[in-house]
Design a protein around this motif. Structure first.
Motif, mmCIF file in Angstrom:
data_model
loop_
_atom_site.group_PDB
_atom_site.id
_atom_site.type_symbol
_atom_site.label_atom_id
_atom_site.label_comp_id
_atom_site.label_asym_id
_atom_site.label_seq_id
_atom_site.Cartn_x
_atom_site.Cartn_y
_atom_site.Cartn_z
ATOM 1 N N GLY A 293 -4.651 9.851 4.350
ATOM 2 C CA GLY A 293 -3.825 9.363 5.457
ATOM 3 C C GLY A 293 -3.054 10.495 6.114
ATOM 4 N N GLY B 288 0.342 5.550 8.416
ATOM 5 C CA GLY B 288 0.827 6.340 7.286
ATOM 6 C C GLY B 288 0.803 5.512 6.018
ATOM 7 N N GLY B 289 0.157 6.061 5.004
ATOM 8 C CA GLY B 289 0.096 5.366 3.724
ATOM 9 C C GLY B 289 -1.139 4.504 3.544
ATOM 10 N N ALA B 290 -1.920 4.301 4.618
ATOM 11 C CA ALA B 290 -3.154 3.508 4.476
ATOM 12 C C ALA B 290 -4.316 4.436 4.113
ATOM 13 N N ALA B 291 -4.067 5.306 3.151
ATOM 14 C CA ALA B 291 -4.927 6.460 2.916
ATOM 15 C C ALA B 291 -6.254 6.135 2.247
#
Lengths: 186, 279
Positions: free
Chosen positions: A79, A127-130
């Motif tokens: 992400g 962000g953070g949906a990696a």
């Protein structure tokens, strides 16, 4: 996603001109990664009059330091990292032809002005949906600064990479627009 | 005295850092689902759904929720009747981090502050040790990403600032942080203590189950007030506009000096990761 615009990387001025803040995009093509220390090295190379490790013309730079790939995978989770740390370097790369940046978080006013001047667009990925984002990355090759580990510059082939336009070349800012729409007046 | 071998600590730490990075807690998932019900923005709801899907993929494939698998922070409560055999506690924790980040395909994100040279194994860990009664060793792993950690602030308010000064500072800090720390966030707030104690309180506040109010009614009221004011800013999930910027505000307090009113803010991204083990 409604009204999704399909774009191909690298980008040209005509493609950039069509994008507006708030547009949902699906990116397919080749992008390059660079984050903190890689940016410093790229700009140090420019300062020293040395060539960049890849041709910046038309490129989209993804601010990411992926986690290591598990066996059988091309990449780990991948992400976006926070973009403002690259603000100090962004215009230098725009001068060399960079047309897009993918990250998350707000940009400095100077960078937004430079984007208007050099016709460069800023996208955010979630962000953070990696783990999810990694699925749109089909091939990865480290092309420079291998010693930096997660910060090395990678060439990525992406398919249907989801992002949203935050700053277009007309000075619009999706973060300001979204906040204004939902702010509860005091 | 109860003996615990350091190898047991190494194994527990290794398991925790991997598990914390792969498996988002049910408390966070529930907070996303609660957010979905109250979120006014369709884009905001789409973001929350994406984060739920991302957490499911990470769990199913046992890959990191976020590529930033964090600085390895540990809260350790060591019973006074525990004796650790073998290696030093701090070395055992570092070895667990070393093994977990390597074997778990977690990103190594720790570097020298000047040369920026990566240490290569995500050590050294940050260990916050507290001696307590009993013969147990309780270790909480709380890996923390750099993007949200960068939004931390400490301020030494004057006592005259009072609760209003506290609320104003925390709300302003969130507004300034904006989209940077990957909202929806959990806001950890420390009030009181000394400067360093205050910062630890703010981080410790993040360990609480997301949205569980403080057991102190005065602090619970303060948490509710700040949460409402932060979400009224309109920043929403990912800062794209909406009504769910923060999933929760957690406050911890401690007595302070008569001259001081220390206030610390430690924002955590939605990948609020922690695992606990009692040995």
């Amino acid at each position: 996603m409604a009204n999704e615009i399909k774009i191909t990387a690298p980008l040209d001025d005509a493609a950039v001109a069509k994008l507006k803040a708030g547009d949902q995009v699906s990116i397919t093509g080749v992008i390059y990664t660079a984050r903190d220390t890689a940016h410093k090295r790229l700009v140090d190379a420019l300062d020293a009059g040395q060539p960049l490790p890849f041709d910046m013309n038309g490129q989209v730079i993804y601010y990411v330091g992926p986690s290591p790939a598990k066996p059988g995978k091309v990449i780990g989770s991948a992400g976006p990292t926070t973009s403002y740390r690259m603000d100090a370097y962004a215009e230098r790369l725009m001068e060399k032809g960079m047309k897009g940046m993918i990250g998350k978080g707000m940009r400095d006013k100077k960078v937004i002005e430079a984007m208007k001047k050099h016709k460069c667009v800023y996208f955010a990925a979630i962000g953070g949906a990696a783990a999810l984002i990694a699925r749109s990355i089909k091939a990865v090759e480290i092309i420079a600064y291998d010693d930096l580990g997660p910060e090395a510059v990678r060439r990525m082939e992406v398919e249907d990479f989801k992002a949203v336009v935050i700053n277009d070349i007309y000075g619009n800012d999706l973060y300001d627009m979204g906040k204004a729409q939902y702010r509860v007046a005091k | 005295m109860r003996a615990i071998h350091s190898d047991t600590i190494v194994a527990a730490v290794k398991k925790m850092v991997m598990g914390a990075n792969y498996d988002l807690g049910d408390d966070v998932i529930h907070a996303f689902e609660k957010g979905l019900k109250q979120e006014a923005s369709p884009v905001g709801r789409a973001v929350l759904n994406t984060l739920i899907e991302n957490a499911r993929i990470a769990h199913d494939e046992q890959v990191p929720i976020c590529q930033d698998t964090g600085m390895a922070v540990f809260f350790v409560e060591m019973g006074q009747d525990v004796h650790i055999e073998g290696a030093l506690l701090r070395d055992a924790i570092d070895e667990g981090v070393r093994q977990g980040y390597k074997d778990g395909y977690l990103r190594k994100s720790i570097c020298d502050p000047f040369t920026r040279k990566n240490t290569g194994d995500n050590t050294p860990a940050v260990v916050i040790l507290d001696m307590v009664a009993g013969d147990k060793l309780r270790i909480t792993a709380a890996p923390k990403g750099g993007g949200s950690e960068n939004m931390s602030r400490l301020t030494m308010l004057t006592p005259s600032a009072g609760k209003k000064g506290i609320v104003d500072f925390v709300v302003k800090r969130c507004e300034e942080a904006g989209s940077n720390p990957c909202p929806p966030v959990i806001v950890g707030v420390g009030i009181g203590g000394s400067a360093e104690k205050c910062m630890i309180l703010a981080k410790k506040a993040l360990l609480r189950h997301v949205g569980e109010p403080s057991s102190d009614p005065e602090l619970a009221a303060l948490e509710a007030e700040m949460l409402e004011k932060i979400n009224a800013l309109g920043m929403g999930p990912q800062g794209l506009g909406g009504t769910t910027y923060a999933l929760a505000v957690h406050v911890e307090k401690h007595p302070c000096h008569i001259a001081s009113l220390p206030l610390a803010v430690n924002i955590c991204c939605h990948a609020s990761r922690h695992k606990e083990t009692a040995l």
